[in-house]
Scaffold this active site. Structure first.
Site, PDB file in Angstrom:
ATOM      1  N   HIS A 235       0.816  -1.213   0.000  1.00 56.93           N
ATOM      2  CA  HIS A 235       0.000   0.000   0.000  1.00 56.93           C
ATOM      3  C   HIS A 235       0.850   1.264   0.000  1.00 56.93           C
ATOM      4  O   HIS A 235       0.400   2.323   0.419  1.00 56.93           O
ATOM      5  CB  HIS A 235      -0.964   0.038   1.187  1.00 56.93           C
ATOM      6  N   ARG A 297      -0.145  18.239   3.208  1.00 57.18           N
ATOM      7  CA  ARG A 297       1.285  18.557   3.121  1.00 57.18           C
ATOM      8  C   ARG A 297       1.726  18.435   1.686  1.00 57.18           C
ATOM      9  O   ARG A 297       0.957  18.041   0.814  1.00 57.18           O
ATOM     10  CB  ARG A 297       2.071  17.551   3.962  1.00 57.18           C
TER      11      ARG A 297
HETATM   12  P1  ADP Z   1       2.812   9.547   0.250  1.00 57.28           P
HETATM   13  O1  ADP Z   1       1.445   9.456  -0.317  1.00 57.28           O
HETATM   14  O2  ADP Z   1       3.365  10.926   0.135  1.00 57.28           O
HETATM   15  O3  ADP Z   1       3.758   8.504  -0.188  1.00 57.28           O
HETATM   16  P2  ADP Z   1       2.823   8.204   2.818  1.00 57.28           P
HETATM   17  O4  ADP Z   1       1.711   8.283   3.820  1.00 57.28           O
HETATM   18  O5  ADP Z   1       3.072   6.882   2.204  1.00 57.28           O
HETATM   19  O6  ADP Z   1       2.505   9.325   1.766  1.00 57.28           O
HETATM   20  O7  ADP Z   1       4.161   8.677   3.516  1.00 57.28           O
HETATM   21  C1  ADP Z   1       4.681   9.940   3.282  1.00 57.28           C
HETATM   22  C2  ADP Z   1       6.077   9.971   3.720  1.00 57.28           C
HETATM   23  O8  ADP Z   1       6.122  10.043   5.121  1.00 57.28           O
HETATM   24  C3  ADP Z   1       6.869   8.716   3.361  1.00 57.28           C
HETATM   25  O9  ADP Z   1       7.457   8.761   2.121  1.00 57.28           O
HETATM   26  C4  ADP Z   1       7.896   8.671   4.442  1.00 57.28           C
HETATM   27  O10 ADP Z   1       9.068   9.379   4.091  1.00 57.28           O
HETATM   28  C5  ADP Z   1       7.229   9.341   5.569  1.00 57.28           C
HETATM   29  N1  ADP Z   1       6.790   8.340   6.523  1.00 57.28           N
HETATM   30  C6  ADP Z   1       5.932   7.319   6.335  1.00 57.28           C
HETATM   31  N2  ADP Z   1       5.816   6.604   7.439  1.00 57.28           N
HETATM   32  C7  ADP Z   1       6.619   7.184   8.355  1.00 57.28           C
HETATM   33  C8  ADP Z   1       6.948   6.918   9.709  1.00 57.28           C
HETATM   34  N3  ADP Z   1       6.442   5.887  10.352  1.00 57.28           N
HETATM   35  N4  ADP Z   1       7.805   7.749  10.336  1.00 57.28           N
HETATM   36  C9  ADP Z   1       8.338   8.794   9.706  1.00 57.28           C
HETATM   37  N5  ADP Z   1       8.072   9.091   8.439  1.00 57.28           N
HETATM   38  C10 ADP Z   1       7.245   8.297   7.765  1.00 57.28           C
HETATM   39  P1  ADP Z   2      -2.632   5.733   3.940  1.00 64.12           P
HETATM   40  O1  ADP Z   2      -2.999   6.797   4.899  1.00 64.12           O
HETATM   41  O2  ADP Z   2      -1.929   4.616   4.587  1.00 64.12           O
HETATM   42  O3  ADP Z   2      -1.969   6.286   2.721  1.00 64.12           O
HETATM   43  P2  ADP Z   2      -4.979   5.315   2.244  1.00 64.12           P
HETATM   44  O4  ADP Z   2      -6.375   5.367   2.741  1.00 64.12           O
HETATM   45  O5  ADP Z   2      -4.513   6.470   1.450  1.00 64.12           O
HETATM   46  O6  ADP Z   2      -4.033   5.082   3.490  1.00 64.12           O
HETATM   47  O7  ADP Z   2      -4.796   3.973   1.412  1.00 64.12           O
HETATM   48  C1  ADP Z   2      -3.530   3.533   0.977  1.00 64.12           C
HETATM   49  C2  ADP Z   2      -3.659   2.575  -0.198  1.00 64.12           C
HETATM   50  O8  ADP Z   2      -4.493   1.454   0.147  1.00 64.12           O
HETATM   51  C3  ADP Z   2      -4.326   3.164  -1.412  1.00 64.12           C
HETATM   52  O9  ADP Z   2      -3.416   3.878  -2.225  1.00 64.12           O
HETATM   53  C4  ADP Z   2      -4.891   1.923  -2.100  1.00 64.12           C
HETATM   54  O10 ADP Z   2      -3.879   1.248  -2.799  1.00 64.12           O
HETATM   55  C5  ADP Z   2      -5.300   1.056  -0.953  1.00 64.12           C
HETATM   56  N1  ADP Z   2      -6.727   1.256  -0.607  1.00 64.12           N
HETATM   57  C6  ADP Z   2      -7.231   2.176   0.237  1.00 64.12           C
HETATM   58  N2  ADP Z   2      -8.573   2.101   0.317  1.00 64.12           N
HETATM   59  C7  ADP Z   2      -8.949   1.094  -0.492  1.00 64.12           C
HETATM   60  C8  ADP Z   2     -10.212   0.501  -0.822  1.00 64.12           C
HETATM   61  N3  ADP Z   2     -11.347   0.921  -0.286  1.00 64.12           N
HETATM   62  N4  ADP Z   2     -10.226  -0.533  -1.697  1.00 64.12           N
HETATM   63  C9  ADP Z   2      -9.076  -0.998  -2.226  1.00 64.12           C
HETATM   64  N5  ADP Z   2      -7.855  -0.494  -1.949  1.00 64.12           N
HETATM   65  C10 ADP Z   2      -7.781   0.550  -1.087  1.00 64.12           C
END
Ligand code: ADP
Ligand code: ADP
Ligand code: MG
Length: 679
Positions: A235, A297
């Site tokens: 994810h 952000r």
């Molecule tokens: P994006 O959609 O921008 O990839 P994410 O929610 O996957 O958003 O994470 C954004 C960024 O935050 C990641 O690329 C990582 O550098 C940072 N990040 C994610 N998880 C953590 C964590 N547990 N602690 C610190 N930074 C984190």
């Molecule tokens: P995070 O805060 O960890 O980024 P998101 O809600 O943005 O959480 O979901 C992360 C990823 O999980 C999405 O980019 C998608 O790949 C998958 N996902 C989220 N919601 C769904 C859904 N309802 N059905 C299928 N895949 C999902």
């Protein structure tokens, strides 16, 4: 505009923000932990303040330490980057209380979106389409189970406070629900200190498409088009692109309107991203998208939007934070061409993308140009530590259409060289080369679906790689002999001759290698005979001619099987890394002399030089062996040691088998002197 900016972050994003600030004439103030004292983001700053020990909790996540740094530096503004404290409303408030401007949305907007449950309620009320689901306060497991039942399986349990793909569980049937719920709650509690969950219909084969939005304090709100981020592992995004392939103008308008409505509903200011889950891998339906969450952000993947719009989003953020209106109206923002970003991580795709740590002994990126952008916080010689995100760089390419952009990406990845640490570079190259990616068959299960193609079984070094490694070694031996000839008094000794013919006093040499890509690699013996100013190599599948020369920086120019090749050879102890088009292999030299020394041989008994595990036996009783021939491989102290025959002889007895644990000094094999032929 501000005169000074403190960047409350590290790595590539701190460097990227510093670049814009510097261009605008703003003084850059960096902060750093112990582990980052010598890092690139510190080197790029005008001033740098130490904020604590290496663990993020005691430095980059420590609000008090950061506020102290803001006060001490007198910074007028604070950019939080992404991750860390970027979506922390308390930090935003503390920054304001310290008299600085937080480059981000108002704390209330951060709070509104920080909880996915809350965000869904606000978005539903604003008329933004939601995934069918349950987002109520009642967390009674029976109520949640009933909700899942009425939504219909499969469902996704999500941590309300979650992020980074954590705290999520897919549930396919009612029977699995209870266990999955427990797991999600446990992960949510340890990860985010809050185990509230929501339940959503699991959209099958969906795409992740998000809109970049921007709002200012003058009631203006615009979008800067969409990004497709469907290529994910666990994810989490790995490849992103803009625009999203197949999105029709009607759908773009509908998603843009929904995203702007989302921003307006919470009084948003600054850069934000509204994430949508889109039904059907190839849908162009304007009603097939649902709000997932809003990230308050700058996003990791913002460069693809910058490449197609020609705008600098960090400059926009600073402009808005300074209280000025957005630089452009919606009708002035145009998209041009196509951009793709890949995230280069220190991780091992073959081991479930396990993060890797270590020093990057060699690092080369493609030359930046209007077509290629590389954002990184790491230089050659730097280390990826266990403390932070293992991202090494983002490589972004741009061109007028998707296929040209993709071609540039393949070239950019080919031109990227890394040694010293395992990365996802070959995996990224495999995605970029995959026909399904080329055909834009994007969906969030892409990596899983194509894992057999993307994460191939470790491939042994090819004939060509072996030949190049052997050539590099032979040239090295020749060069050493030549330099010894220059410094040693007896320059006329045949041992010091420059001519390969006389190199080892005879016409042949045998080189031994093991292959790092293969667990329990057998020893590969390559016999080499000087011929025609080069060498005839007796490779595992037949002989071939190789010749060439070695440049001072490890550049090897070679001719093999009639083809001209150019690769880079990196040495690291007894390891030899071959990097170049079609090559990225680490071979280890099995040096007979050195191995013999580490071996205790008493009266033909070959004993273990240290406690370890036998991982391969290459000899059987009765085998005739020659000096330097590999007999067995011992794994000890996380390294593989090849036990070589200390002299010519016949194996009398093999006293161990693959898998055996052996003690220091334990007998492994015994060797007898060869019987005289006519005895
Ligand atoms: P994006 O959609 O921008 O990839 P994410 O929610 O996957 O958003 O994470 C954004 C960024 O935050 C990641 O690329 C990582 O550098 C940072 N990040 C994610 N998880 C953590 C964590 N547990 N602690 C610190 N930074 C984190
Ligand atoms: P995070 O805060 O960890 O980024 P998101 O809600 O943005 O959480 O979901 C992360 C990823 O999980 C999405 O980019 C998608 O790949 C998958 N996902 C989220 N919601 C769904 C859904 N309802 N059905 C299928 N895949 C999902
Ligand atoms: Mg998300």
């Amino acid at each position: 505009m501000f005169d000074s900016l403190l960047i409350a972050n590290r790595g590539e994003i701190a460097c990227r923000i510093a670049a814009t600030a510097r261009r605008l004439g703003i003084r850059v103030i960096a902060v750093y932990s112990d582990a980052d004292a010598e890092s690139r983001h510190v080197a790029l700053s005008d001033a740098a303040l130490h904020i604590g020990p290496s663990p993020a909790r005691e430095s980059y996540l420590d609000i008090d330490h950061l506020i102290d740094a803001i006060r001490r530096s007198g910074a007028q503004a604070v950019h939080p980057g992404y991750g860390f404290l970027s979506e922390n409303a308390e930090f935003a408030e503390a920054v304001a209380a310290a008299g600085a401007v937080f480059v981000g949305p108002p704390p209330a907007a951060i709070r509104a979106m920080g909880s996915k449950v809350n965000a869904k309620r606000i978005m539903g009320a604003a008329g933004v389409p939601l995934v069918p689901g349950y987002h109520e306060d009642d967390q009674d497991p029976a109520v949640l189970a009933a909700a899942a039942e009425s939504i219909g399986f499969p469902v996704l349990i999500k941590a309300s406070a979650g992020g980074g793909g954590r705290g999520m569980r897919r549930v396919d049937s009612a029977g699995e629900f209870e266990k999955a719920l427990e797991g999600a709650k446990r992960e949510a509690m340890t990860g985010f200190g809050d185990d509230t969950v929501l339940i959503e219909k699991f959209v099958t084969q969906p795409r992740h498409i998000e809109m970049q939005v921007f709002a200012d304090s003058h009631d203006n709100a615009v979008h800067l088009f969409e990004r497709d981020c469907s290529i994910q592992r666990r994810h989490q995004k790995v490849v992103e692109e803009a625009p999203a392939p197949g999105v029709t103008p009607a759908m773009r308008t509908a998603m843009g309107d929904a995203a702007i409505a989302a921003a307006r509903a919470i009084g948003y200011e600054g850069a934000g991203t509204v994430e949508f889950i889109v039904e059907g891998a190839k849908t162009g339906r304007s009603d097939g998208f649902y709000f997932m969450e809003m990230n308050t952000r700058l996003q990791v993947e913002h460069p693809v939007s910058e490449m197609i719009t020609g705008q600098d989003l960090v400059e926009w953020q600073l402009t808005v934070a300074a209280g000025k209106p957005l630089p452009l109206r919606q009708d002035q923002i145009a998209a041009n061409g196509h951009a793709i970003e890949v995230r280069l991580y220190a991780e091992n795709p073959a081991r479930n993308f396990m993060p890797q740590t270590g020093r990057l002994s060699h690092l080369r990126f493609p030359e930046p140009s209007p077509h290629i952008r590389v954002d990184t916080g790491i230089r050659e010689g730097d280390s990826v530590s266990m403390y932070y995100d293992p991202m090494i760089a983002k490589i972004v390419t741009w061109d007028t259409d998707r296929s040209a952009t993709l071609r540039r990406m393949r070239g950019a990845l080919m031109a990227t060289e890394i040694a010293g640490i395992t990365t996802n570079l070959p995996f990224l190259a495999a995605i970029a080369a995959h026909p399904a990616f080329g055909a834009a068959e994007l969906e969030t299960g892409f990596i899983e679906t194509h894992s057999a193609d993307l994460i191939p079984e470790a491939t042994p070094a090819s004939r060509e790689t072996l030949a190049l490694a052997a050539l590099a070694e032979l040239l090295n031996i020749a060069a050493e002999a030549a330099s010894r000839a220059g410094t040693v008094a007896d320059a006329h000794s045949p041992w010091h001759a420059r001519n390969g013919w006389q190199l080892s006093g005879c016409s042949e040499t045998t080189l031994h290698f093991t292959d790092d890509a293969i667990r329990k690699s057998p020893v590969i013996a390559i016999r080499a005979r000087p011929e025609d100013g080069g060498y005839r190599l007796f490779l595992p599948e037949g002989d071939a001619m190789v010749r060439g020369e070695m440049g001072s920086t490890g550049a090897l120019l070679a001719e093999f099987d009639g083809a001209r090749l150019s690769v880079t050879i990196l040495r690291d102890g007894d390891a030899l890394q071959i990097i170049g088009p079609g090559h990225n292999h680490r071979l280890r030299r099995a040096d007979p002399a050195a191995a013999t020394e580490s071996l205790a041989v008493t009266g033909g008994r070959i004993t273990a030089p240290m406690p370890g595990r036998v991982i391969a036996v290459h000899a059987a009783a009765g085998d005739k062996v020659r000096t330097g021939q590999a007999l067995l491989v011992l794994e000890a102290m996380k390294m593989e040691h090849i036990v070589l025959a200390p002299g010519d002889g016949v194996i009398a007895q093999v006293r161990c088998a693959a898998g055996d644990q052996v003690a220091d000094g334990e007998e492994l094999l015994s060797l007898e002197k060869p019987q005289p032929a006519n005895a």
